[in-house]
Design a protein around this motif. Structure first.
Motif, PDB file in Angstrom:
ATOM      1  N   ILE A  40      61.933 128.617 122.592  1.00 55.55           N
ATOM      2  CA  ILE A  40      62.663 129.387 123.757  1.00 55.55           C
ATOM      3  C   ILE A  40      61.673 129.402 124.948  1.00 55.55           C
ATOM      4  N   ALA A  41      59.699 128.845 125.062  1.00 54.32           N
ATOM      5  CA  ALA A  41      59.482 129.096 126.548  1.00 54.32           C
ATOM      6  C   ALA A  41      60.004 127.699 127.160  1.00 54.32           C
ATOM      7  N   GLY A  42      60.403 126.781 126.775  1.00 54.00           N
ATOM      8  CA  GLY A  42      60.017 125.490 127.427  1.00 54.00           C
ATOM      9  C   GLY A  42      61.449 125.542 128.821  1.00 54.00           C
ATOM     10  N   ARG A  43      62.060 127.320 127.907  1.00 51.79           N
ATOM     11  CA  ARG A  43      63.869 126.867 128.191  1.00 51.79           C
ATOM     12  C   ARG A  43      63.621 127.672 129.234  1.00 51.79           C
ATOM     13  N   GLU A  44      65.024 127.441 130.555  1.00 54.13           N
ATOM     14  CA  GLU A  44      65.242 128.721 131.664  1.00 54.13           C
ATOM     15  C   GLU A  44      65.253 130.280 131.070  1.00 54.13           C
ATOM     16  N   LYS A  45      64.781 131.180 132.312  1.00 57.35           N
ATOM     17  CA  LYS A  45      64.594 132.449 131.354  1.00 57.35           C
ATOM     18  C   LYS A  45      66.064 133.947 132.295  1.00 57.35           C
ATOM     19  N   GLU A  46      67.645 133.043 131.089  1.00 59.90           N
ATOM     20  CA  GLU A  46      68.046 132.863 132.064  1.00 59.90           C
ATOM     21  C   GLU A  46      69.138 133.901 130.334  1.00 59.90           C
ATOM     22  N   LYS A  47      69.763 134.811 130.544  1.00 56.11           N
ATOM     23  CA  LYS A  47      70.464 135.377 129.416  1.00 56.11           C
ATOM     24  C   LYS A  47      71.403 133.724 128.622  1.00 56.11           C
ATOM     25  N   SER A  48      72.499 133.488 129.763  1.00 52.34           N
ATOM     26  CA  SER A  48      73.183 132.414 129.221  1.00 52.34           C
ATOM     27  C   SER A  48      72.045 131.532 128.107  1.00 52.34           C
ATOM     28  N   VAL A  49      71.483 131.224 128.436  1.00 47.45           N
ATOM     29  CA  VAL A  49      70.260 129.167 127.954  1.00 47.45           C
ATOM     30  C   VAL A  49      70.049 130.491 126.523  1.00 47.45           C
ATOM     31  N   TRP A  50      69.697 132.387 126.673  1.00 49.62           N
ATOM     32  CA  TRP A  50      68.918 132.990 125.671  1.00 49.62           C
ATOM     33  C   TRP A  50      70.041 132.408 124.453  1.00 49.62           C
ATOM     34  N   PHE A  84      56.488 134.535 128.131  1.00 46.72           N
ATOM     35  CA  PHE A  84      56.317 135.069 130.071  1.00 46.72           C
ATOM     36  C   PHE A  84      54.594 135.026 130.652  1.00 46.72           C
ATOM     37  N   GLY A  85      53.743 134.773 129.218  1.00 42.97           N
ATOM     38  CA  GLY A  85      52.348 135.269 129.153  1.00 42.97           C
ATOM     39  C   GLY A  85      52.395 137.190 130.284  1.00 42.97           C
ATOM     40  N   LYS A  86      51.705 136.910 131.306  1.00 37.38           N
ATOM     41  CA  LYS A  86      51.449 138.237 131.863  1.00 37.38           C
ATOM     42  C   LYS A  86      52.925 138.794 132.289  1.00 37.38           C
ATOM     43  N   GLU A  87      53.605 138.501 132.258  1.00 36.40           N
ATOM     44  CA  GLU A  87      54.627 138.798 133.297  1.00 36.40           C
ATOM     45  C   GLU A  87      55.857 140.054 132.224  1.00 36.40           C
ATOM     46  N   SER A  88      56.386 140.335 132.213  1.00 34.19           N
ATOM     47  CA  SER A  88      57.390 141.103 131.581  1.00 34.19           C
ATOM     48  C   SER A  88      58.739 140.606 132.281  1.00 34.19           C
ATOM     49  N   CYS A  89      59.597 140.205 130.339  1.00 34.94           N
ATOM     50  CA  CYS A  89      60.953 139.719 130.855  1.00 34.94           C
ATOM     51  C   CYS A  89      61.893 139.970 131.376  1.00 34.94           C
ATOM     52  N   PRO A  90      62.861 139.490 131.966  1.00 32.14           N
ATOM     53  CA  PRO A  90      63.910 140.323 132.963  1.00 32.14           C
ATOM     54  C   PRO A  90      64.642 140.846 131.982  1.00 32.14           C
ATOM     55  N   ASP A  91      65.343 141.967 132.799  1.00 33.46           N
ATOM     56  CA  ASP A  91      66.021 142.831 131.575  1.00 33.46           C
ATOM     57  C   ASP A  91      67.435 142.127 131.563  1.00 33.46           C
ATOM     58  N   GLU A  92      67.925 140.647 132.443  1.00 34.02           N
ATOM     59  CA  GLU A  92      69.277 140.147 131.772  1.00 34.02           C
ATOM     60  C   GLU A  92      69.038 139.029 130.077  1.00 34.02           C
ATOM     61  N   PRO A  93      68.053 138.988 129.980  1.00 29.53           N
ATOM     62  CA  PRO A  93      68.057 138.005 128.251  1.00 29.53           C
ATOM     63  C   PRO A  93      67.131 139.062 127.562  1.00 29.53           C
ATOM     64  N   LEU A  94      66.730 140.610 127.464  1.00 32.89           N
ATOM     65  CA  LEU A  94      66.375 141.426 127.233  1.00 32.89           C
ATOM     66  C   LEU A  94      66.415 141.770 125.788  1.00 32.89           C
ATOM     67  N   ASP A  95      68.324 141.702 125.726  1.00 32.68           N
ATOM     68  CA  ASP A  95      68.873 142.312 124.354  1.00 32.68           C
ATOM     69  C   ASP A  95      68.754 141.079 123.807  1.00 32.68           C
ATOM     70  N   VAL A  96      68.986 139.722 124.242  1.00 29.83           N
ATOM     71  CA  VAL A  96      68.777 138.559 123.594  1.00 29.83           C
ATOM     72  C   VAL A  96      67.708 138.266 122.875  1.00 29.83           C
ATOM     73  N   GLY A  97      67.102 138.328 123.565  1.00 26.90           N
ATOM     74  CA  GLY A  97      66.064 138.539 122.935  1.00 26.90           C
ATOM     75  C   GLY A  97      64.623 138.836 122.072  1.00 26.90           C
ATOM     76  N   LYS A  98      65.887 140.196 122.027  1.00 26.69           N
ATOM     77  CA  LYS A  98      65.035 140.956 121.183  1.00 26.69           C
ATOM     78  C   LYS A  98      65.931 140.878 119.405  1.00 26.69           C
ATOM     79  N   GLU A  99      67.143 140.102 119.968  1.00 33.48           N
ATOM     80  CA  GLU A  99      67.879 140.144 118.824  1.00 33.48           C
ATOM     81  C   GLU A  99      67.385 138.849 118.221  1.00 33.48           C
ATOM     82  N   ILE A 100      67.041 137.566 118.680  1.00 36.50           N
ATOM     83  CA  ILE A 100      65.762 136.823 118.127  1.00 36.50           C
ATOM     84  C   ILE A 100      64.934 136.664 117.346  1.00 36.50           C
ATOM     85  N   ALA A 101      64.425 138.202 117.906  1.00 30.93           N
ATOM     86  CA  ALA A 101      62.824 138.653 117.433  1.00 30.93           C
ATOM     87  C   ALA A 101      63.336 139.021 116.139  1.00 30.93           C
TER      88      ALA A 101
END
Length: 552
Positions: free
Chosen positions: A431-441, A397-414
């Motif tokens: 994952i950087a080149g993919r859409e920042k939506e929960k279903s995609v993550w 996301f660069g300087k932006e924050s992760c939206p709330d929708e995919p946040l939990d999934v992102g932390k599971e990936i971490a």
């Protein structure tokens, strides 16, 4: 001779036409006499320094007769065995393919007579499997899992067939029937993979990634790395660089492959307070294969701001020593592998009371303690889950924050990064080149196995250097840990018992054996390929290769 021996010593009673047995033995006997005559003639001609033209013709006739016998074994004397199918577990595939190539290389390096019989075939198989394995990382595994399953099954079959021939377990049947069939299957798969690769630019469903032949991201690209975590370690390093004793000191950073040693060293090397502290600075990446003079020239050019080339008769070490003498300097020696390299490269560094410093990064704790000055080495810890997520978030996301929708999934990936910055960075790249939506993550999380080939290429390159640097007697001890499930803690006393039972450690007396196994354990820990941790005063070990290769 090996071919004739395998007929006599590994005669497959279940597969031979018994009415033709005496005819077969008669032909083998005739060939043995031909071999005996040929060997005697060669020895006599060699002794008398005579021409070998006659024996050369005899040798060609012998080889022709052996090839005819091979054909008759297949179509006249032996019964073809039932075909058998191997079903290799998909999740262990990348590791198996890597270890298979190491096994084939070891066989090619061997001078064993039993291997000489099929050395040419082993070489062809090795080249084909290497091509398939390296080419397949250009294909998203999930889309072509049937092809990948075929690759694993035939590779597993190839190992079974080769090993059976070498140890003479139905070796003749495998030599005559199974080996040609296996080689044909691998050749067909190679053709399928080649055709598939030709379609990559035209097919949007394929994902092109770096080829296995391309080098893993080098240290010179550290400037593009996102740096997270290690705040306490950073402050500690900066304080050691900017204060402390006036005499030359060495600050060593050790840790596992991919743990962030180089990235941390780069961070403090470019800190403003560090830059202003020193008169001269230089960064030198060493690696396993290095040219001492070239590296010293590189350091000399950095501290002088020049771009000079030196002839062979110029003493670069002396010129560098003169340049550094009387100055406060900071030299980074990144990725030093052994104590001899350290001694060679540090000869020109004058030890005068100017507060100069050397930063040493190494996977080998032995090197760190060998080069130790006043400061104890820093053994780099693994990142915490939150730090791994921070790295992924910044990359995606660069300087932006992760939206709330995919946040939990992102932390599971971490969580699946297991604390290794290199792994977190590589997964972030997926994952950087993919859409920042929960279903995609969610799809990424649920199908991380389909990306493991892409990630494994870079990670495996890093680990492979450490593995290759291990002494030969330690390699089977390390690979034995692969028999445990991922993240398993292994009691060291039990582990030593298993090593002893497998014959990995030579028994020269119980006391000597105990001491030798302790040395083995210490060296594996020192190599940073194995993690040692204390639990109620007891050391346990976890295998980094399993952690890395099965982190999904």
């Amino acid at each position: 001779m090996e071919f004739l021996l395998i007929i006599l010593t590994d005669m497959p009673t279940d597969f031979i036409h018994h009415d033709k047995l005496f005819d077969l033995l008669a032909r083998v006997g005739a060939l043995i006499r031909e071999v005996s005559t040929l060997v005697r003639d060669v020895e006599e001609q060699s002794r008398n320094k005579e021409s070998t033209n006659g024996t050369n013709r005899a040798a060609l006739d012998l080889l022709k007769n052996i090839e005819l016998l091979k054909e008759d074994l297949k179509y006249v004397y032996l019964k073809a065995p039932d075909s058998y199918q191997c079903c290799f577990p998909m999740n262990d595939g990348p590791l198996f393919m890597h270890l298979l190539l190491i096994h084939l290389n070891d066989l090619l390096d061997s001078n064993s007579y039993s291997i000489a019989l099929i050395k040419e075939e082993i070489g062809v198989l090795k080249e084909d499997i290497e091509f398939i394995s390296s080419s397949f990382v250009n294909i998203e595994q999930r889309l072509y899992k049937d092809l990948w399953a075929r690759v694993l099954d035939v590779a597993y079959m190839a190992k079974d067939v080769i090993d059976s021939i070498i140890v003479r377990d139905n070796g003749l049947v495998h030599l005559i029937f199974s080996l040609p069939i296996t080689m044909k299957k691998i050749r067909l798969i190679k053709e399928d993979v080649s055709r598939l690769l030709e379609k990559i630019p035209k097919n949007k469903s394929l994902i092109v990634v770096n080829s296995r032949k391309n080098p893993v991201e080098r240290k010179s690209l550290t400037t593009r790395k996102i740096i997270v975590g290690f705040k306490e370690e950073t402050n500690w390093l900066i304080s050691k660089l900017t204060s402390g004793p006036k005499d030359l000191d060495v600050i060593s950073i050790t840790g596992m492959p991919g743990s962030g040693k180089t990235t941390l060293a780069y961070k403090v090397y470019n800190d403003i307070s560090v830059c202003s502290r020193f008169d001269l600075r230089a960064w030198c990446t060493v690696d396993q294969e290095y040219d001492e003079k070239k590296l010293l020239v590189k350091i000399f050019n950095q501290v002088t701001g020049s771009d000079l080339n030196f002839s062979e008769d110029i003493d670069v070490a002396d010129m560098l020593r003169r340049q550094l003498f009387g100055k406060r300097y900071l030299i980074v020696l990144d990725d030093v592998w052994d104590t001899t390299t350290w001694d060679d490269l540090t000869r020109p560094f004058p030890d005068v009371e100017k507060g100069s410093r050397i930063i040493l990064t190494t996977r080998q704790k032995e090197v760190a303690f060998h080069g130790k000055g006043n400061t104890n080495p820093l053994n780099l810890r693994l990142l915490g889950p939150e730090e791994c997520w921070e790295l992924i978030e910044k990359r995606a996301f660069g300087k932006e924050s992760c939206p709330d929708e995919p946040l939990d999934v992102g932390k599971e990936i971490a969580e699946n990064c297991k604390g290794l910055p290199l792994v977190a960075d590589l997964i972030a790249g997926v994952i950087a080149g993919r859409e920042k939506e929960k279903s995609v993550w969610l799809e990424v999380r649920n199908n991380l196995n389909s990306f493991i080939l892409n990630i494994e290429v870079d990670v495996m390159k890093v680990i492979e250097l450490s593995y290759d640097h291990l002494p030969h007697h330690l390699k089977p001890c390390f690979l034995y840990l692969a028999s445990y499930p991922k993240d398993t803690a292994v009691d060291r006393e039990i582990l030593k018992t298993y090593w002893c039972a497998e014959g990995f450690v030579e028994q020269t007396g119980m006391k000597c054996l105990e001491e030798e196994m302790e040395i083995y354990l210490d060296k594996l820990v020192s190599s940073s390929l194995v993690i040692a941790f204390s639990e109620i005063g007891d050391y346990r070990f976890a295998n980094f290769m399993i952690l890395c290769m099965t982190f999904v």
